[in-house]
Design an enzyme around this catalytic site. Sequence first.
Site, PDB file in Angstrom:
ATOM      1  N   THR A  96       2.624  -1.995   8.842  1.00 39.54           N
ATOM      2  CA  THR A  96       2.950  -2.952  10.086  1.00 39.54           C
ATOM      3  C   THR A  96       3.477  -4.373   9.108  1.00 39.54           C
ATOM      4  O   THR A  96       3.828  -5.223  10.001  1.00 39.54           O
ATOM      5  CB  THR A  96       1.849  -3.251  10.855  1.00 39.54           C
ATOM      6  OG1 THR A  96       0.708  -3.608  10.280  1.00 39.54           O
ATOM      7  CG2 THR A  96       1.490  -1.791  11.686  1.00 39.54           C
ATOM      8  N   CYS A 107       3.007  -3.388   4.017  1.00 40.33           N
ATOM      9  CA  CYS A 107       2.191  -2.239   4.178  1.00 40.33           C
ATOM     10  C   CYS A 107       2.865  -1.625   5.695  1.00 40.33           C
ATOM     11  O   CYS A 107       3.939  -2.011   5.676  1.00 40.33           O
ATOM     12  CB  CYS A 107       0.728  -2.739   4.603  1.00 40.33           C
ATOM     13  SG  CYS A 107       0.525  -4.011   5.925  1.00 40.33           S
ATOM     14  N   ASP A 151       1.007  -1.227   0.081  1.00 39.24           N
ATOM     15  CA  ASP A 151      -0.061   0.097  -0.113  1.00 39.24           C
ATOM     16  C   ASP A 151       0.843   1.470   0.214  1.00 39.24           C
ATOM     17  O   ASP A 151       2.213   1.216  -0.368  1.00 39.24           O
ATOM     18  CB  ASP A 151      -0.846   0.135   1.115  1.00 39.24           C
ATOM     19  CG  ASP A 151      -0.409   0.197   2.693  1.00 39.24           C
ATOM     20  OD1 ASP A 151       1.181  -0.072   2.663  1.00 39.24           O
ATOM     21  OD2 ASP A 151      -0.941   0.124   3.513  1.00 39.24           O
ATOM     22  N   HIS A 205       7.383 -31.554   8.705  1.00 34.58           N
ATOM     23  CA  HIS A 205       6.681 -30.184   8.208  1.00 34.58           C
ATOM     24  C   HIS A 205       5.543 -30.416   7.137  1.00 34.58           C
ATOM     25  O   HIS A 205       4.818 -29.344   7.211  1.00 34.58           O
ATOM     26  CB  HIS A 205       7.639 -28.959   7.988  1.00 34.58           C
ATOM     27  CG  HIS A 205       8.826 -28.899   9.171  1.00 34.58           C
ATOM     28  ND1 HIS A 205       8.514 -28.367  10.214  1.00 34.58           N
ATOM     29  CD2 HIS A 205      10.100 -29.049   9.120  1.00 34.58           C
ATOM     30  CE1 HIS A 205       9.447 -28.136  11.132  1.00 34.58           C
ATOM     31  NE2 HIS A 205      10.519 -28.734  10.393  1.00 34.58           N
ATOM     32  N   HIS A 220      10.216 -24.568   7.842  1.00 33.92           N
ATOM     33  CA  HIS A 220       9.247 -25.114   8.366  1.00 33.92           C
ATOM     34  C   HIS A 220       7.688 -24.959   7.711  1.00 33.92           C
ATOM     35  O   HIS A 220       6.932 -25.665   8.032  1.00 33.92           O
ATOM     36  CB  HIS A 220       9.308 -24.529   9.880  1.00 33.92           C
ATOM     37  CG  HIS A 220      10.254 -25.120  10.749  1.00 33.92           C
ATOM     38  ND1 HIS A 220      10.345 -24.922  11.976  1.00 33.92           N
ATOM     39  CD2 HIS A 220      11.475 -25.494  10.084  1.00 33.92           C
ATOM     40  CE1 HIS A 220      11.640 -25.514  12.408  1.00 33.92           C
ATOM     41  NE2 HIS A 220      12.263 -25.916  11.352  1.00 33.92           N
TER      42      HIS A 220
HETATM   43  C1  RB5 Z   1      -2.085   2.403   6.410  1.00 37.96           C
HETATM   44  O1  RB5 Z   1      -2.159   3.586   7.410  1.00 37.96           O
HETATM   45  C2  RB5 Z   1      -1.781   1.109   7.477  1.00 37.96           C
HETATM   46  O2  RB5 Z   1      -2.962   0.974   8.284  1.00 37.96           O
HETATM   47  C3  RB5 Z   1      -1.629   0.167   6.834  1.00 37.96           C
HETATM   48  O3  RB5 Z   1      -0.376   0.245   5.984  1.00 37.96           O
HETATM   49  C4  RB5 Z   1      -1.090  -1.310   7.565  1.00 37.96           C
HETATM   50  O4  RB5 Z   1      -0.081  -1.005   8.585  1.00 37.96           O
HETATM   51  C5  RB5 Z   1      -2.311  -2.058   7.997  1.00 37.96           C
HETATM   52  O5  RB5 Z   1      -2.301  -3.236   8.487  1.00 37.96           O
END
Ligand code: RB5
Length: 141
Positions: free
Chosen positions: A68, A66, A8, A134, A99
């Site tokens: 996180t 993304c 994203d 596995h 694994h």
């Molecule tokens: C975008 O602001 C953020 O929510 C997205 O990149 C991600 O971290 C969601 O899991």
Amino acid sequence: MPIAIASDHAGYSLKQVLSAYLREQGFQVLDLGADSPVVSVDYPDFGFALAEAIAAGRAERGVAICGTGIGISIAANRHRAVRAALCHDVTGARLARQHNNANVIAFGARVIGEAVARDSLAAFLVTPFEGGRHERRVAKL
Ligand code: RB5
């Protein structure tokens, strides 16, 4: 076969860094977007596009990014063809292959440094699945 990569807006910059690294290493890169760090987009759209590329055989492995790494890995893992592993270090990346036979590695661009992401991706690409005990576990997924 190319490596598919998708992010994203929050993952855009790390996507560009890792795409360049993959090309330097001689891989073809199938870039599924996003195309900008400033236009806010929805990570499920890009996680699903990545999963569809894997399922259709347009790429054998994928990279999902993304902020996180959580949202896009959840999205990619909705597809039966995908085993996406959210990784924060080289050891996790290696074990995701050995694994879990993971075929997608996910990163959180806001929580990982570029060098660790690059080294983790390198480990992910060269490490084979161990099979054995596995195999049974992965078959249950
Ligand atoms: C975008 O602001 C953020 O929510 C997205 O990149 C991600 O971290 C969601 O899991």
